[in-house]
Design a protein around this motif. Structure first.
Motif, PDB file in Angstrom:
ATOM      1  N   LEU A  22       1.584 -18.344 -12.212  1.00 41.86           N
ATOM      2  CA  LEU A  22       1.842 -19.791 -12.268  1.00 41.86           C
ATOM      3  C   LEU A  22       2.306 -20.207 -13.669  1.00 41.86           C
ATOM      4  N   ALA A  23       1.763 -19.547 -14.684  1.00 43.32           N
ATOM      5  CA  ALA A  23       2.178 -19.853 -16.056  1.00 43.32           C
ATOM      6  C   ALA A  23       3.666 -19.538 -16.232  1.00 43.32           C
ATOM      7  N   GLN A  24       4.120 -18.448 -15.629  1.00 39.65           N
ATOM      8  CA  GLN A  24       5.541 -18.102 -15.708  1.00 39.65           C
ATOM      9  C   GLN A  24       6.399 -19.208 -15.102  1.00 39.65           C
ATOM     10  N   VAL A  25       5.941 -19.739 -13.973  1.00 43.56           N
ATOM     11  CA  VAL A  25       6.670 -20.832 -13.329  1.00 43.56           C
ATOM     12  C   VAL A  25       6.720 -22.037 -14.275  1.00 43.56           C
ATOM     13  N   LEU A  26       5.569 -22.367 -14.860  1.00 47.07           N
ATOM     14  CA  LEU A  26       5.534 -23.542 -15.754  1.00 47.07           C
ATOM     15  C   LEU A  26       6.454 -23.351 -16.956  1.00 47.07           C
ATOM     16  N   ARG A  27       6.544 -22.139 -17.447  1.00 46.16           N
ATOM     17  CA  ARG A  27       7.417 -21.895 -18.611  1.00 46.16           C
ATOM     18  C   ARG A  27       8.878 -22.187 -18.266  1.00 46.16           C
ATOM     19  N   ARG A  28       9.222 -21.981 -16.994  1.00 46.55           N
ATOM     20  CA  ARG A  28      10.617 -22.248 -16.592  1.00 46.55           C
ATOM     21  C   ARG A  28      10.885 -23.731 -16.350  1.00 46.55           C
ATOM     22  N   HIS A  29       9.817 -24.560 -16.321  1.00 45.85           N
ATOM     23  CA  HIS A  29       9.987 -25.986 -16.006  1.00 45.85           C
ATOM     24  C   HIS A  29       9.238 -26.831 -17.044  1.00 45.85           C
ATOM     25  N   PRO A  30       9.832 -26.984 -18.201  1.00 45.17           N
ATOM     26  CA  PRO A  30       9.103 -27.587 -19.330  1.00 45.17           C
ATOM     27  C   PRO A  30       8.722 -29.054 -19.118  1.00 45.17           C
ATOM     28  N   GLN A  31       9.281 -29.702 -18.082  1.00 50.11           N
ATOM     29  CA  GLN A  31       8.912 -31.104 -17.831  1.00 50.11           C
ATOM     30  C   GLN A  31       7.568 -31.238 -17.107  1.00 50.11           C
ATOM     31  N   VAL A  32       6.996 -30.090 -16.680  1.00 46.72           N
ATOM     32  CA  VAL A  32       5.797 -30.147 -15.828  1.00 46.72           C
ATOM     33  C   VAL A  32       4.527 -29.908 -16.651  1.00 46.72           C
ATOM     34  N   LEU A  33       3.566 -30.832 -16.497  1.00 42.23           N
ATOM     35  CA  LEU A  33       2.242 -30.669 -17.109  1.00 42.23           C
ATOM     36  C   LEU A  33       1.301 -30.052 -16.073  1.00 42.23           C
ATOM     37  N   LEU A  34       0.218 -29.461 -16.545  1.00 42.96           N
ATOM     38  CA  LEU A  34      -0.766 -28.868 -15.621  1.00 42.96           C
ATOM     39  C   LEU A  34      -2.091 -29.597 -15.759  1.00 42.96           C
TER      40      LEU A  34
END
Ligand code: PLP
Length: 377
Positions: free
Chosen positions: A159-171
């Protein structure tokens, strides 16, 4: 027939005495005034120490805020960051307040359905497919309400890899059930797996479930400074600081004797075993042991299409839950309420005697259903 209430979403234990005494002492010494909006310095320091001690996270107290429950932390976060039309990705089944809080703040929840085979955790590609340029948050709840999903290192890494590709997304990481864990795997924090994402993660926790303090209304969040500042600004004009007495009690909860935490987790584990084995013996119910939190989310597809002795066909998990209530006197919650059907949520916040009684009643009620073929005839 007295109703057995297995809908409960809060510990059935009493708040430990030392915590109550800390609240009483706060009243007596006059800690009865407004506190700083983000919480007292003493409590925020205790939260900082807790995050260090238990999660190996290093947050200065400026990046920590306290609110009236984790619920208000989450609300503050969405209020501070969502504009009309922004999207929030939420795996289903979910705690119903997540999507409703998104909607109230003008956002749009986007659901990622999960399956029992993956322990109700979404796979990373499914999460990525749900992300658009409008996505503002991904919400993860571990252990989860209602399914007891606990994320492991590999899942967090993907999931972290996915977030790295979408910098507009917060967790938003909701860890309210952190201490109710049944699996033996070592605890892994998302931020230990992906420390580079710290400036995009809001850690949400509280004392409600861990210390049986739901009525004290005390939760906290830790995250990047600008986010915590914006959330504090929201809270400043809604409720101000959390109750001074509850903050003093929460300080004792976090900094004092922790034996209650392990005792409660051991009690939930015994109840989980009793409920899972009781439900496993019932024809029509499909159950797997949850890894954490205090619920069992059992499949009821095997009951659907069958007919009650009164002649009503069960067409949905809502029908099944109605039937269990009216025929067996057991109150549960339908999967539809959590966005994934057909399931029934059972609470572990009741005694083992109640669990045994409930399982026997449900077994009899399910045995009284007409089988599908007869029903169709
Ligand atoms: C997943 C989850 N998050 C947050 C909360 C809110 O907890 P509180 O506001 O009592 O801290 C709950 C309560 O049921 C919950 O189940």
């Amino acid at each position: 027939m007295p109703i057995l209430n297995l809908t409960v979403g809060e510990p059935d234990f009493d708040t430990p005495d030392a915590i109550k005494e800390a609240g009483i002492a706060a009243i007596r010494r006059g800690d009865t005034k407004y506190t700083p909006v983000a919480g007292t310095a003493a409590l925020r320091a205790a939260i900082r120490d807790k995050l260090q001690r238990e999660n190996s996270l290093n947050y200065p107290i400026e990046q920590i805020m306290v609110a009236n429950g984790a619920k208000q932390i989450i609300f503050n976060a969405f209020a501070a960051t969502l504009d009309e039309g922004m999207e929030v990705v939420i795996p289903a089944p979910y705690w119903p307040s997540f999507p409703d809080m998104v909607r109230i703040n003008g956002g749009r929840p986007v659901f990622v359905p999960t399956v029992p085979e993956s322990d109700f955790k979404p796979d990373a590609p499914a999460v990525e497919r749900a992300i658009t340029p409008h996505t503002r948050w991904l919400v993860l709840n571990s252990p989860s309400n209602p399914a007891g999903a606990v994320y492991g290192e590999a899942e967090f890494a993907a999931l972290a890899q996915v977030l790295r590709r979408h910098p507009q997304v917060l967790l938003l990481l909701d860890e309210l059930y952190e201490h109710v864990r049944f699996d033996q795997r070592p605890r892994v924090h998302f931020l230990a797996v992906a420390p580079d994402l710290a400036d995009r993660v809001l850690v949400v926790n509280g004392v409600s479930k861990t210390y049986a303090m739901t009525g004290w209304r005390l939760g906290y969040g830790a995250g990047p400074l600008p986010l915590v500042q914006a959330m504090t600004a929201v809270q400043s004009q809604s409720s101000s600081g959390a109750g001074s007495i509850s903050q003093a009690a929460a300080l004792e909860a976090l900094a004092g004797d922790q034996s209650f935490v392990a005792d409660a987790a051991a009690a939930y584990a015994k109840r989980r075993d009793a409920l899972v084995s009781g439900l496993a013996a019932i024809d029509g119910i499909d159950v797997a042991a949850p890894e954490g939190a205090f619920f069992v989310y059992a499949g009821c597809a095997g009951l659907l299409g069958r007919t009650t002795p009164a002649g009503k066909a069960l067409r949905s998990d809502t029908d099944a839950v109605d039937y269990l209530l009216t025929s067996a006197g057991v109150a549960t919650v339908d999967g539809a309420s959590f966005g994934l059907s057909p399931y029934v949520r059972f609470s572990l916040a009741v005694s083992t005697a109640t669990i045994d009684d409930a399982c026997e009643r449900i077994r009899r009620a399910c045995a009284a259903l007409l089988p599908r073929t007869e029903a169709a005839a």
